[in-house]
Design a protein around this motif. Structure first.
Motif, short mmCIF file in Angstrom:
data_model
loop_
_atom_site.label_atom_id
_atom_site.label_comp_id
_atom_site.label_asym_id
_atom_site.label_seq_id
_atom_site.Cartn_x
_atom_site.Cartn_y
_atom_site.Cartn_z
N ASP A 7 -4.81 -6.48 -2.02
CA ASP A 7 -5.81 -7.44 -2.56
C ASP A 7 -5.76 -8.15 -1.21
O ASP A 7 -6.78 -8.27 -0.16
CB ASP A 7 -5.23 -8.08 -3.63
N ASP A 8 -5.71 -9.73 -1.85
CA ASP A 8 -6.13 -10.24 -0.84
C ASP A 8 -4.85 -11.55 -0.56
O ASP A 8 -4.32 -12.14 0.80
CB ASP A 8 -6.91 -11.72 -1.24
N HIS A 61 -12.45 -9.79 5.71
CA HIS A 61 -12.78 -9.33 3.83
C HIS A 61 -13.73 -8.11 3.13
O HIS A 61 -13.37 -7.90 2.43
CB HIS A 61 -13.10 -10.63 3.15
N ALA A 62 -15.03 -8.07 4.57
CA ALA A 62 -16.11 -7.21 3.97
C ALA A 62 -15.45 -5.84 3.31
O ALA A 62 -15.70 -4.85 3.21
CB ALA A 62 -16.95 -7.48 4.96
N THR A 63 -14.30 -5.26 4.72
CA THR A 63 -13.95 -4.35 5.04
C THR A 63 -12.83 -4.20 4.21
O THR A 63 -12.96 -2.82 4.12
CB THR A 63 -12.67 -4.48 6.69
N ARG A 95 -13.73 -4.66 0.97
CA ARG A 95 -14.47 -4.85 -0.22
C ARG A 95 -14.63 -2.59 0.31
O ARG A 95 -14.33 -1.94 -0.91
CB ARG A 95 -15.07 -5.97 -0.49
N GLU A 96 -14.68 -2.79 1.37
CA GLU A 96 -15.88 -1.17 1.19
C GLU A 96 -14.65 -0.04 1.71
O GLU A 96 -14.16 0.28 0.36
CB GLU A 96 -16.66 -1.31 2.97
N ASP A 99 -11.78 -0.48 -0.50
CA ASP A 99 -11.55 -0.94 -2.11
C ASP A 99 -12.78 0.15 -2.88
O ASP A 99 -12.70 1.23 -4.01
CB ASP A 99 -11.30 -1.81 -2.97
N GLY A 100 -13.79 0.10 -1.76
CA GLY A 100 -14.79 0.24 -3.07
C GLY A 100 -15.10 2.05 -2.66
O GLY A 100 -15.10 2.51 -4.22
#
Length: 284
Positions: free
Chosen positions: A136-137, A269-271, A273-274, A276-277
């Motif tokens: 996660d974060d 963070h963008a990476t 999220r990608e 995780d998607g």
């Protein structure tokens, strides 16, 4: 006889469960979660190889293999005798050690690949700041002192961690008001690798450097990005951007160091999220 200290007992047999326990504690709080401070001597005993235990402090790095083994065994004996390690001795004299849960978790998380690594070299030795993504974060922060103390903490990439990152550069007092040096020069990589603090060669523009930082971070474009950060006595910085077989040096300030962090965090963070998607799509 010295008083025996209480030792937190390991809660789980499986190291992965220790990691889950530590992550659960971190997710319950918005604050950074300290896990363990481990010395070079301990890491050498706990890890499967010297490479896995790196980076090391100045002293331990100079020891031979035999000397490292002696130092590690001595450290384990002292910790056990003082009650820092849970231990049991069987009837045949065989001893086993039980590490605290958070120490086990830190050791497992250290096996993850770094997303950001900063090495600071000065006259007193090397210091390190390393971030590894956990889940996660949450990131595992490992800071290593020149004396070989490794502090492990679960953190988020927030404003507080930004301050920690900037502080790792050991900028001298008054750096906020320092003007950027008038430097704009490209140098070959072999020249850079042969340079050192106080150099007066073809890289004389770095002769006043008091600290040299090597900052590597991912993801950045098509791969890792490396920046060499040279700290000047007044707190100004000269940044060297690695590009293939050359480095372009440019004058900068503490603001440029902060900008490196501010531009990297959103991309990180963008990476995530990608990733995780993609994982979610794979489960469908």
């Amino acid at each position: 006889m010295s008083e025996q200290r209480e030792t937190p007992e390991a809660l789980f047999d499986d190291p992965a469960e220790s990691v889950e326990h530590a992550i659960g504690l971190a997710l319950e709080s918005e604050q950074a979660l300290p896990l363990a401070v481990i010395t070079d001597e301990e890491l050498y005993a706990y890890c499967n190889s010297p490479e896995e235990a790196a980076p090391e402090g100045a002293y331990f790095r100079t020891l031979s293999k035999e000397q490292r083994q002696v130092a590690s065994v001595t450290a384990m004996r002292v910790l056990a005798a003082q009650g820092w390690l849970g231990n049991e001795v069987d009837e045949d004299g065989t001893g086993t050690f039980e590490l605290p849960t958070t120490t086990v978790a830190a050791l497992e998380m250290r096996k993850l690949s770094p997303q950001l690594s900063l090495q600071i070299r000065g006259h007193i030795g090397e210091a390190w700041y390393v971030l590894r993504h956990v889940r996660d974060d949450l990131f595992l922060r490992e800071t290593v002192t020149p004396h070989g103390f490794h502090a492990h903490t679960l953190v988020r990439l927030d404003a507080a961690e930004r301050d920690v990152f900037v502080a790792q550069h050991q900028l001298p007092a008054g750096s906020d008001g320092a003007a950027p040096p008038h430097v704009d020069r490209t140098v070959s990589l072999p020249q850079v690798e042969g340079a050192s603090i106080g150099t007066t060669s073809t890289m004389s523009f770095l002769e006043d450097t008091i600290l040299i930082g090597t900052l590597v971070r991912v993801p950045e474009g098509d791969g890792p990005t490396t920046t060499i950060i040279n700290i000047q006595p007044d707190g100004a910085v000269i940044l060297g951007d690695l590009n293939g077989e050359s480095v372009r040096y440019r004058g900068g300030t503490v603001g440029d160091v902060e900008e490196i962090w501010d531009s990297w965090v959103p991309r990180m963070h963008a990476t995530l999220r990608e990733v995780d998607g993609e994982a979610a799509d794979a489960r469908v």
